[in-house]
Design an enzyme around this catalytic site. Sequence first.
Site, PDB file in Angstrom:
ATOM      1  N   THR A  64     -19.646  -1.978  81.502  1.00  0.00           N
ATOM      2  CA  THR A  64     -19.664  -1.823  82.970  1.00  0.00           C
ATOM      3  C   THR A  64     -21.014  -1.317  83.480  1.00  0.00           C
ATOM      4  O   THR A  64     -21.291  -1.409  84.671  1.00  0.00           O
ATOM      5  CB  THR A  64     -18.605  -0.796  83.413  1.00  0.00           C
ATOM      6  OG1 THR A  64     -18.975   0.485  82.870  1.00  0.00           O
ATOM      7  CG2 THR A  64     -17.214  -1.171  82.894  1.00  0.00           C
TER       8      THR A  64
ATOM      9  N   ASP B  70     -34.177   0.869  74.054  1.00  0.00           N
ATOM     10  CA  ASP B  70     -33.234   1.972  74.243  1.00  0.00           C
ATOM     11  C   ASP B  70     -33.916   3.282  73.858  1.00  0.00           C
ATOM     12  O   ASP B  70     -34.208   3.527  72.678  1.00  0.00           O
ATOM     13  CB  ASP B  70     -31.989   1.734  73.379  1.00  0.00           C
ATOM     14  CG  ASP B  70     -30.911   2.755  73.673  1.00  0.00           C
ATOM     15  OD1 ASP B  70     -31.187   3.969  73.557  1.00  0.00           O
ATOM     16  OD2 ASP B  70     -29.793   2.353  74.035  1.00  0.00           O
TER      17      ASP B  70
ATOM     18  N   ASP C 108     -32.077   5.601  71.220  1.00  0.00           N
ATOM     19  CA  ASP C 108     -32.127   5.041  69.852  1.00  0.00           C
ATOM     20  C   ASP C 108     -33.524   5.159  69.264  1.00  0.00           C
ATOM     21  O   ASP C 108     -33.687   5.465  68.080  1.00  0.00           O
ATOM     22  CB  ASP C 108     -31.700   3.561  69.866  1.00  0.00           C
ATOM     23  CG  ASP C 108     -30.192   3.425  69.994  1.00  0.00           C
ATOM     24  OD1 ASP C 108     -29.473   4.409  69.727  1.00  0.00           O
ATOM     25  OD2 ASP C 108     -29.736   2.326  70.371  1.00  0.00           O
TER      26      ASP C 108
ATOM     27  N   ARG D 190     -24.147   5.492  79.190  1.00  0.00           N
ATOM     28  CA  ARG D 190     -23.909   4.331  80.027  1.00  0.00           C
ATOM     29  C   ARG D 190     -22.979   3.385  79.289  1.00  0.00           C
ATOM     30  O   ARG D 190     -23.289   2.931  78.195  1.00  0.00           O
ATOM     31  CB  ARG D 190     -25.256   3.657  80.314  1.00  0.00           C
ATOM     32  CG  ARG D 190     -25.220   2.710  81.454  1.00  0.00           C
ATOM     33  CD  ARG D 190     -26.618   2.246  81.764  1.00  0.00           C
ATOM     34  NE  ARG D 190     -27.161   1.379  80.736  1.00  0.00           N
ATOM     35  CZ  ARG D 190     -28.112   0.486  80.961  1.00  0.00           C
ATOM     36  NH1 ARG D 190     -28.630   0.376  82.164  1.00  0.00           N
ATOM     37  NH2 ARG D 190     -28.566  -0.268  79.998  1.00  0.00           N
TER      38      ARG D 190
HETATM   39  C1  PRP Z   1     -30.039   5.708  78.856  1.00  0.00           C
HETATM   40  C2  PRP Z   1     -31.116   6.512  79.540  1.00  0.00           C
HETATM   41  C3  PRP Z   1     -30.464   6.895  80.826  1.00  0.00           C
HETATM   42  C4  PRP Z   1     -29.607   5.686  81.143  1.00  0.00           C
HETATM   43  C5  PRP Z   1     -30.337   4.865  82.171  1.00  0.00           C
HETATM   44  O1  PRP Z   1     -29.109   6.535  78.276  1.00  0.00           O
HETATM   45  O2  PRP Z   1     -31.557   7.599  78.777  1.00  0.00           O
HETATM   46  O3  PRP Z   1     -29.658   8.059  80.753  1.00  0.00           O
HETATM   47  O4  PRP Z   1     -29.506   4.935  79.925  1.00  0.00           O
HETATM   48  O5  PRP Z   1     -29.546   3.808  82.579  1.00  0.00           O
HETATM   49  P1  PRP Z   1     -28.973   3.697  84.066  1.00  0.00           P
HETATM   50  O6  PRP Z   1     -30.085   4.065  84.989  1.00  0.00           O
HETATM   51  O7  PRP Z   1     -28.603   2.238  84.169  1.00  0.00           O
HETATM   52  O8  PRP Z   1     -27.794   4.604  84.166  1.00  0.00           O
HETATM   53  P2  PRP Z   1     -27.878   5.973  77.436  1.00  0.00           P
HETATM   54  O9  PRP Z   1     -26.707   5.742  78.319  1.00  0.00           O
HETATM   55  O10 PRP Z   1     -28.320   4.802  76.595  1.00  0.00           O
HETATM   56  O11 PRP Z   1     -27.478   7.186  76.527  1.00  0.00           O
HETATM   57  P3  PRP Z   1     -28.325   7.914  75.355  1.00  0.00           P
HETATM   58  O12 PRP Z   1     -29.431   8.691  76.028  1.00  0.00           O
HETATM   59  O13 PRP Z   1     -27.308   8.785  74.732  1.00  0.00           O
HETATM   60  O14 PRP Z   1     -28.857   6.860  74.429  1.00  0.00           O
HETATM   61  N1  URA Z   2     -31.504   2.820  78.978  1.00  0.00           N
HETATM   62  C1  URA Z   2     -32.543   2.714  78.101  1.00  0.00           C
HETATM   63  O1  URA Z   2     -32.658   3.527  77.168  1.00  0.00           O
HETATM   64  N2  URA Z   2     -33.413   1.718  78.280  1.00  0.00           N
HETATM   65  C2  URA Z   2     -33.305   0.820  79.272  1.00  0.00           C
HETATM   66  O2  URA Z   2     -34.156  -0.079  79.381  1.00  0.00           O
HETATM   67  C3  URA Z   2     -32.225   0.958  80.170  1.00  0.00           C
HETATM   68  C4  URA Z   2     -31.347   1.973  80.001  1.00  0.00           C
END
Ligand code: PRP
Ligand code: URA
Length: 209
Positions: free
Chosen positions: A108, A200, A203, A104
């Site tokens: 944006t 997150d 993370d 994400r």
């Molecule tokens: C997080 C989570 C989802 C997304 C949710 O991933 O695991 O994939 O955010 O957010 P949304 O519903 O607003 O799209 P992230 O983009 O942080 O990537 P990661 O899993 O690599 O940390």
């Molecule tokens: N992605 C995450 O990992 N946590 C949140 O709360 C939203 C998006």
Amino acid sequence: MSKVVVMDHPLIQHKITHMRDKDTGSKEFRALLDEISMLMAYEATRDLPLEEKQIETPICPTTAQVLSGKKLGVVPILRAGLGMVDGILRLVPHARVGHIGLYRDPETLEPVEYYCKLPSDVTERDLIVVDPMLATGGSAVAAIQFIKNRGCKSIRMMNLIAAPEGIRRVQEAHPDVDIYVGHVDEKLNEHGYIVPGLGDAGDRLYGTK
Ligand code: PRP
Ligand code: URA
């Protein structure tokens, strides 16, 4: 409109609470997500069709039930979705696994795709798309669209925690996709994080913050 199934089982709620705690470290966080994913998969596969099969027990011939219909596929959204795969595979060890890489954009909040590898027979499988967090819903909507574009029709989604906004967005974009969720939280904050959420997920799983 699709259905939303909230897993109100006490074990799931108890374990989610531990995951939310900011003092829970990566090792425990990973173990909890793994356990919850197995419990959720049990519920999310409750409606799989059965058929009868003739077998012989050591005592006598009998008619018993086995799974029928299509085979399963699990599609984690990278990275955090990976943390849900092993728990599901313990229940359905013959499921194939496809991967979709999306992150994400922090400015944006729109999903950016960077990887996709799906099983060759993916269109013949019932798919479970998995990601611990359903926040704005942007990543989920894009991932589901992606696999629909490859011809997949039978798709359900499994999330640990969802915001009402994300559920609405997935239901509007993909009214055929049922959503299985561990807990529906209150809202999103101004940075698109789920409140109260767990922070997150990627993370916390991989210790990258
Ligand atoms: C997080 C989570 C989802 C997304 C949710 O991933 O695991 O994939 O955010 O957010 P949304 O519903 O607003 O799209 P992230 O983009 O942080 O990537 P990661 O899993 O690599 O940390
Ligand atoms: N992605 C995450 O990992 N946590 C949140 O709360 C939203 C998006």
